[in-house]
Design a protein around this motif. Structure first.
Motif, short mmCIF file in Angstrom:
data_model
loop_
_atom_site.label_atom_id
_atom_site.label_comp_id
_atom_site.label_asym_id
_atom_site.label_seq_id
_atom_site.Cartn_x
_atom_site.Cartn_y
_atom_site.Cartn_z
N ALA A 221 -6.62 13.52 -0.92
CA ALA A 221 -8.02 13.86 -1.14
C ALA A 221 -8.52 13.22 -2.43
CB ALA A 221 -8.18 15.38 -1.22
N ILE A 222 -7.68 13.26 -3.45
CA ILE A 222 -8.09 12.68 -4.73
C ILE A 222 -8.20 11.17 -4.62
CG2 ILE A 222 -7.32 12.26 -7.09
CD1 ILE A 222 -6.45 15.20 -7.12
N GLY A 223 -7.25 10.57 -3.86
CA GLY A 223 -7.33 9.12 -3.62
C GLY A 223 -8.66 8.77 -2.98
N ALA A 224 -9.05 9.53 -1.96
CA ALA A 224 -10.30 9.26 -1.27
C ALA A 224 -11.48 9.42 -2.23
CB ALA A 224 -10.46 10.22 -0.08
N MET A 225 -11.42 10.47 -3.05
CA MET A 225 -12.51 10.71 -3.99
C MET A 225 -12.63 9.57 -4.99
SD MET A 225 -11.78 14.72 -4.65
CE MET A 225 -12.82 14.90 -6.08
N VAL B 159 -10.91 21.10 -5.50
CA VAL B 159 -10.69 20.12 -4.43
C VAL B 159 -10.11 20.86 -3.23
CG1 VAL B 159 -9.47 18.03 -3.77
CG2 VAL B 159 -10.28 18.33 -6.12
N VAL B 160 -10.67 20.55 -2.04
CA VAL B 160 -10.17 21.19 -0.84
C VAL B 160 -9.06 20.33 -0.27
CG1 VAL B 160 -10.73 22.02 1.46
CG2 VAL B 160 -12.41 22.20 -0.38
N ALA B 161 -7.84 20.91 -0.21
CA ALA B 161 -6.72 20.14 0.34
C ALA B 161 -5.92 21.05 1.26
CB ALA B 161 -5.83 19.63 -0.79
N ASP B 162 -5.83 20.61 2.50
CA ASP B 162 -5.05 21.36 3.49
C ASP B 162 -5.52 22.82 3.55
OD1 ASP B 162 -3.24 21.37 5.48
OD2 ASP B 162 -1.47 21.66 4.19
N GLY B 163 -6.82 22.99 3.46
CA GLY B 163 -7.38 24.32 3.58
C GLY B 163 -7.36 25.12 2.29
N HIS B 164 -6.79 24.56 1.22
CA HIS B 164 -6.74 25.30 -0.04
C HIS B 164 -7.77 24.77 -1.00
CE1 HIS B 164 -2.87 27.35 0.81
NE2 HIS B 164 -2.68 26.29 1.56
N GLN B 165 -8.37 25.68 -1.72
CA GLN B 165 -9.27 25.29 -2.80
C GLN B 165 -8.42 25.16 -4.05
OE1 GLN B 165 -12.85 25.28 -3.16
NE2 GLN B 165 -13.28 25.51 -0.97
N GLY C 30 3.48 24.19 -2.29
CA GLY C 30 4.34 23.41 -1.41
C GLY C 30 3.92 21.93 -1.36
N HIS C 31 4.87 21.10 -1.01
CA HIS C 31 4.61 19.65 -1.00
C HIS C 31 3.54 19.21 -0.03
CE1 HIS C 31 7.52 18.22 -3.96
NE2 HIS C 31 8.30 19.23 -3.54
N PRO C 32 3.47 19.76 1.18
CA PRO C 32 2.41 19.31 2.11
C PRO C 32 1.04 19.46 1.49
CG PRO C 32 4.03 20.59 3.29
CD PRO C 32 4.39 20.71 1.83
N VAL C 33 0.83 20.56 0.80
CA VAL C 33 -0.48 20.76 0.17
C VAL C 33 -0.65 19.77 -0.97
CG1 VAL C 33 -1.95 22.41 -1.03
CG2 VAL C 33 -0.47 23.19 0.82
N GLY C 34 0.46 19.57 -1.72
CA GLY C 34 0.41 18.59 -2.81
C GLY C 34 0.04 17.21 -2.27
N ASP C 35 0.66 16.82 -1.15
CA ASP C 35 0.35 15.52 -0.55
C ASP C 35 -1.11 15.45 -0.13
OD1 ASP C 35 2.91 14.80 -0.99
OD2 ASP C 35 3.58 14.89 1.11
N HIS D 97 0.83 -1.20 0.00
CA HIS D 97 0.00 0.00 0.00
C HIS D 97 0.86 1.25 0.00
CE1 HIS D 97 -2.95 -3.02 1.12
NE2 HIS D 97 -3.88 -2.16 0.73
N ASP D 98 0.28 2.25 -0.53
CA ASP D 98 0.92 3.55 -0.60
C ASP D 98 0.80 4.20 0.77
OD1 ASP D 98 1.86 5.99 -1.54
OD2 ASP D 98 -0.21 6.65 -1.85
N VAL D 99 1.91 4.69 1.26
CA VAL D 99 1.92 5.23 2.62
C VAL D 99 1.07 6.50 2.71
CG1 VAL D 99 3.40 6.09 4.46
CG2 VAL D 99 4.22 4.28 2.94
N LEU D 100 1.13 7.28 1.70
CA LEU D 100 0.46 8.58 1.76
C LEU D 100 -1.06 8.43 1.72
CD1 LEU D 100 0.75 11.66 1.70
CD2 LEU D 100 0.76 11.51 -0.79
N THR D 101 -1.55 7.70 0.73
CA THR D 101 -3.00 7.66 0.54
C THR D 101 -3.62 6.43 1.17
OG1 THR D 101 -2.72 6.46 -1.52
CG2 THR D 101 -2.79 8.86 -1.65
N GLY D 102 -2.79 5.44 1.50
CA GLY D 102 -3.34 4.19 2.02
C GLY D 102 -3.95 3.33 0.93
#
Lengths: 199, 779
Positions: free
Chosen positions: B414-418, B464-470, B404-409, B356-361
């Motif tokens: 978020a996209i994985g979940a979607m 897509v809302v990611a880390d508070g960013h639209q 920045g990468h944190p937002v990218g992650d 499994h992918d660590v980031l998205t599970g």
């Protein structure tokens, strides 16, 4: 075998004794096969010149103390022997001898019994009640017959000089008739010899 | 001898066998000792019995003698009998003898008279009897003689009347009957056998029950002096034996009695004891085996459970042991259970991490590949179809760069979940970076792949809302359907990728199904790649040159070198077909180097005021060896750096401005001119103009084409020219095709033009001609 049991060994001792007439004295010692003097043996001397026997009597063999007394009785031919019972028990005296067969059925002290011995020979006596009782009646036709004494010795006088036969009878002699014999020659001066019985 | 230790697969068996063996050995030893003791005891008691029996037998023999003597004496002392013997009455004697024979149970009775005359049964026995009274040693009244092979006991009794007149002789035949009578008197089952001497030293059994044997002879001989016990090996078996020589008429006995006790008879009384010991031993052994098994089970059972559980654990399945008791094994089992749970947890965690992918599970590429393989196998067996959707986020790099990468992650998660939400019927995995893939397999609706792709695209229309960013993003999707689009995972995936490539080509934010044409194109690209390599080796490239006309000097001021590929089969291949491929494969570096060398070499033949312009792709530009390539080209050709003009597009700045600017300065320091190509089509061209002082700006043909008809285009061109003039940069208009355009450009103050109006690109051999009449044409 039994024939050789008894042999006479003669030891002649010349006795320079003067004798009257034609008779002499004969002295004989009898020794058993063990060399010891044999008592109670009957020694007879037969000689042609011997005179006949004379019945004098009385002759007795008593039954006393469950035994015959005397053990050996020498009687002349024709003698009648009484067998008085001195014991308190009764006896049944018998003999199966060829010389004289008789059978005195049980009798007691008060009963007198006599037997006539009319032939010469040895008559063994027994009691049918008491096996241990043993006796002999020696019926002789010669006057020269005597029993050896305790020393096995016998001495007879008036024996005619000349050839004769000495016979020794004793129950222990294992020979026909329990008799051993030996020819002798009686000298005028007498005759003395020792019989040694051999097996 | 080869003694292999047994190997046990089970501890239980090992313990059982060990205990049972030890006890069995002990029991066997006990039994052996008991047997030995029994045998010894039996032998001793038999020995004792025999010795006792010997004494008893002596006594019996004596008693029998006395009894016979008494009987004989009774007769011999009978008055009438004595009278008969004394008087020689033989008929009476014979009658009495017959009578006594019957009464006293003797074989025959005789009377021997003093002269050896015998009265009684005639026969061989009579002759011996006749001699008997005279031959018997003094004092003895009995003797055992052998007459005509028969053994007789003779009894002597004198007949006194009252002096001895003869003997009564009894003859008793010593036969089996007599021996059996003797045997019966013994307490133990003895066997008495009458033996007779054959005159030599051999002894024979009168009834032949014992074979002649030296041991028997020795025993009889030894028994003459003292009682001896011997063990005989007879044909009937082993036996203990004693012998009793029977006194005869001489020193040497003619007969003997052998008394034996067979060993098996001796041991017979012990049979119940032996059987009892054996039975007790057997029961003991069974109890020990059962007990050992139970004990071993108690010890080894939990260990076997542990062993089985450990093996199960080794094979990867869950192993739980029922914990019994609180002893060491119980505690070990409890520890094992905890350890087993721990191992399985860690194992599943590791497995999960690996797959499994660590980031998205989401499942990772490995998991995806395995699942795809399995799905293909499954479909191969049961039918159905497989759809692979490859997804790639559009311009994700920009998100990382700008937010920045944190937002990218966060966006990737978020996209994985979607995606997982959109495709509950499929396997959603993240292949890496901004790539996702979805597998649909089995009996799904034929329209499902399209519907799914469309629903994903629709979903992406919303920010897509990611880390508070639209974040506004989009995704390109390539779809391949197996087995039509691919028999195996590799092919399916490759085709889905091709479809994705197509989607990207078609402007992103769309989905495309794989078509066979895509594959053909891909194959074509591969062939081109191969041919390109060949071309570099074989020198199939040539340079064409398009003149750049200097409007101010009114002459040809330079040539732009354009590479042409003379393919041996396909003929001339236009750059638009092979340059992208060369760029994709990195072959552009080698091609670019050749172009640089060739352009510089050709330029040496031209007049000094004529420059040569060389296009450099971003890929070449990023190559750190690029400056030295340029230097070498200049050095080899001897061309003055100022006559070389390098044309770059704005895309060289996409990987970051800093290094590019530094390189440009480096080139500039070498005296080389730098031109910005296709100006106006890029992203933020103006900012680049500020960051580096280009020598020339080339205005894109899209502006030039409509310059005569479209006022706004003319205005843009005018603005560019003004801007260039302000920045002290030259300008070149591309794609000038007619005089109208030329006049407009001339009016706007553009410095140089190039295009079909003046000349198509020409081969190098025609450059000299162009230079001669170029001025007149332009005019």
């Amino acid at each position: 075998m039994y024939a050789s049991v008894l042999r006479l060994s003669l030891m002649i001792v010349a006795l320079a004794l003067p004798v009257a007439g034609q008779a002499a004295t004969v002295a004989i010692d009898v020794r058993g096969f063990d060399g010891k003097p044999l008592a109670g043996a009957v020694v007879t001397i037969e000689t042609p010149k011997a005179p006949g026997v004379t019945v004098r009597g009385p002759y007795m063999i008593e039954q006393r103390d469950i035994s015959f007394q005397p053990h050996v009785l020498i009687v002349p031919v024709g003698a009648t022997v009484g067998f008085p019972n001195r014991d308190r028990v009764r006896h049944h005296v018998y003999s199966f001898s060829k010389t004289k067969k008789f059978d005195l059925k049980l009798y007691g002290r008060e009963d007198a019994r006599t037997v006539l011995f009319d032939r010469p020979g040895v008559v063994p006596l027994g009691c049918n009640i008491h096996d241990s009782m043993s006796g002999f009646v020696f019926v002789t036709a010669t006057p020269f017959a005597a029993l050896t004494d305790q020393a096995g010795h016998v001495s007879m006088t008036g024996v005619p000089v000349g050839a004769g036969t000495v016979r020794v009878w004793h129950p222990s002699i294992r020979a026909p008739g329990s008799t051993a014999s030996q020819p002798i020659d009686v000298a005028a001066t007498g005759f003395a010899t020792t019989f040694v019985l051999h097996r | 001898m080869d003694l292999r230790r047994p190997r046990f697969r089970h501890l239980r068996t090992k313990l059982s066998v060990l205990y049972a063996s030890l006890f069995a050995v002990t029991l066997v030893l006990l039994a052996v000792v008991a047997q030995a003791m029994i045998w010894t005891h039996a032998r001793d008691s038999v020995r004792q019995e025999l010795i006792t029996s010997g004494s008893v037998y002596d006594r019996i023999w004596l008693l029998r003698s006395q009894s016979l003597i008494a009987s004989a004496d009774l007769l011999s002392r009978d008055f009438g009998f004595r009278a008969a013997v004394a008087s020689g009455d033989r008929p009476t004697i014979a009658s009495a003898l017959a009578n006594i024979s019957h009464r006293a149970e003797v074989t025959a009775a005789f009377v021997v008279e003093q002269d050896g005359q015998v009265t009684g049964p005639s026969g061989a026995l009579a002759a011996t009897v006749a001699r008997f009274p005279f031959a018997v040693p003094n004092g003895r009244r009995d003797a055992v003689v052998v007459v005509a092979g028969q053994v007789y006991r003779l009894i002597l009794s004198p007949v006194m009347a009252p002096t001895q007149v003869g003997w009564v002789v009894f003859a008793v035949r010593l036969d089996g009957t007599e021996m059996h009578a003797l045997e019966r008197l013994s307490a133990i089952p003895l066997i008495a056998t009458i033996m007779r001497s054959d005159g030599a030293k051999r002894w024979h059994a009168a009834d032949r029950s014992v074979e002649s044997d030296a041991a028997v002879d020795d025993l009889v001989e030894a028994s003459r002096s003292s009682r001896t016990l011997a063990t005989l090996n007879l044909s009937t078996g082993r036996a203990f034996a004693i012998a009793k020589p029977l006194a005869g008429l001489t020193d040497r006995p003619q007969a003997a009695i052998l008394i034996r006790y067979p060993l098996n008879a001796a041991l017979t009384p012990y049979l119940p004891l032996q059987a009892g010991i054996a039975l007790a031993g057997l029961i003991g052994l069974i109890l020990v085996v059962l007990g050992s098994r139970r004990l071993a089970q108690g010890i080894a059972g939990p260990i076997a459970n542990l062993d089985a559980a450990a093996r199960a654990l080794e094979e990867g399945s869950h192993a739980h042991i029922v914990v019994k008791g609180r002893d060491e094994i119980g505690r070990l089992a409890a520890s094992f259970n905890r350890m087993s749970v721990g191992i399985l947890e860690r194992e599943s965690r590791i497995t999960h991490l690996a797959l499994h992918d660590v980031l998205t599970g989401l499942p990772n590429r490995t998991y995806f590949r395995e699942s795809l393989d399995q799905a293909i196998l499954q479909v191969g067996r049961t039918g159905g179809a497989i759809a692979v959707l490859c997804l790639d986020l559009d311009r994700f790099k920009g998100v990382n760069d700008t937010l920045g990468h944190p937002v990218g992650d966060a966006l990737l998660k978020a996209i994985g979940a979607m995606l997982s939400e959109s495709a509950p019927d499929g396997l959603v995995s993240r292949l890496g970076g901004d790539e996702y893939a979805i597998i649909l397999s089995g009996q799904f609706d034929a329209d499902r792949p399209r519907a799914l792709a469309q629903s994903i695209l629709d979903m992406m229309r919303q920010a897509v809302v990611a880390d508070g960013h639209q974040i506004a993003t989009a995704v390109s999707i390539g779809i391949a359907i197996g087995p039509a689009d691919g028999k195996d995972a590799d092919e399916l995936l490759k085709n889905a990728d091709l479809a994705l490539y197509l989607a990207k080509e078609d402007g992103r934010g769309v989905f495309r199904f794989f078509e066979p044409a895509l594959d053909a194109a891909a194959r074509w690209r591969r062939q081109v790649e191969l041919d390109l390599r060949e071309a570099i080796q074989a020198g199939q490239f040539v340079l064409n040159y398009q003149p750049v006309f200097d409007l101010k000097a009114d002459r040809i001021g330079g040539f732009e070198a354009l590479v042409r590929w003379h393919h041996p089969e396909r003929g001339v291949v236009p750059p638009v077909e092979f340059i992208p491929i060369a760029e994709d494969t990195g072959l552009i570096i080698a091609i670019g180097e050749w172009v640089m060398q060739e352009a510089c070499r050709q330029a040496m033949h031209w007049p000094e005021h004529v420059r040569v312009a060389v296009n450099v792709s971003p890929l070449q530009f990023r190559n750190t060896g690029f400056p030295s390539i340029v230097l070498q080209a200049l050095a080899h050709s001897g061309l003055a750096p100022s006559r070389l003009e390098i044309e770059i597009t704005e895309s060289v700045f996409l990987d970051g401005e800093g290094p590019v600017i530094a390189l440009l300065h480096k080139l500039r320091a070498m005296g080389i001119r730098v031109a910005l190509d296709d100006f106006g089509t890029g992203y933020s061209s103006l900012s680049y103009l500020r960051s580096f002082p280009f020598d020339k700006i080339k205005i894109d043909r899209s502006f030039i084409t409509s310059i005569a008809s479209d006022p706004s285009a003319a205005a843009i061109v005018r603005a560019i020219v003004d801007l260039a003039t302000a920045l002290d940069m030259e300008t070149t208009a591309e794609g000038v095709e007619d005089t109208g355009q030329l006049n407009m450009l001339r009016g706007e103050g553009c410095g140089n033009i190039q295009g079909y109006l003046f000349s198509r690109p020409v081969e190098s051999c025609r450059i000299a001609g162009l230079l001669e009449n170029g001025t007149s044409q332009a005019a």
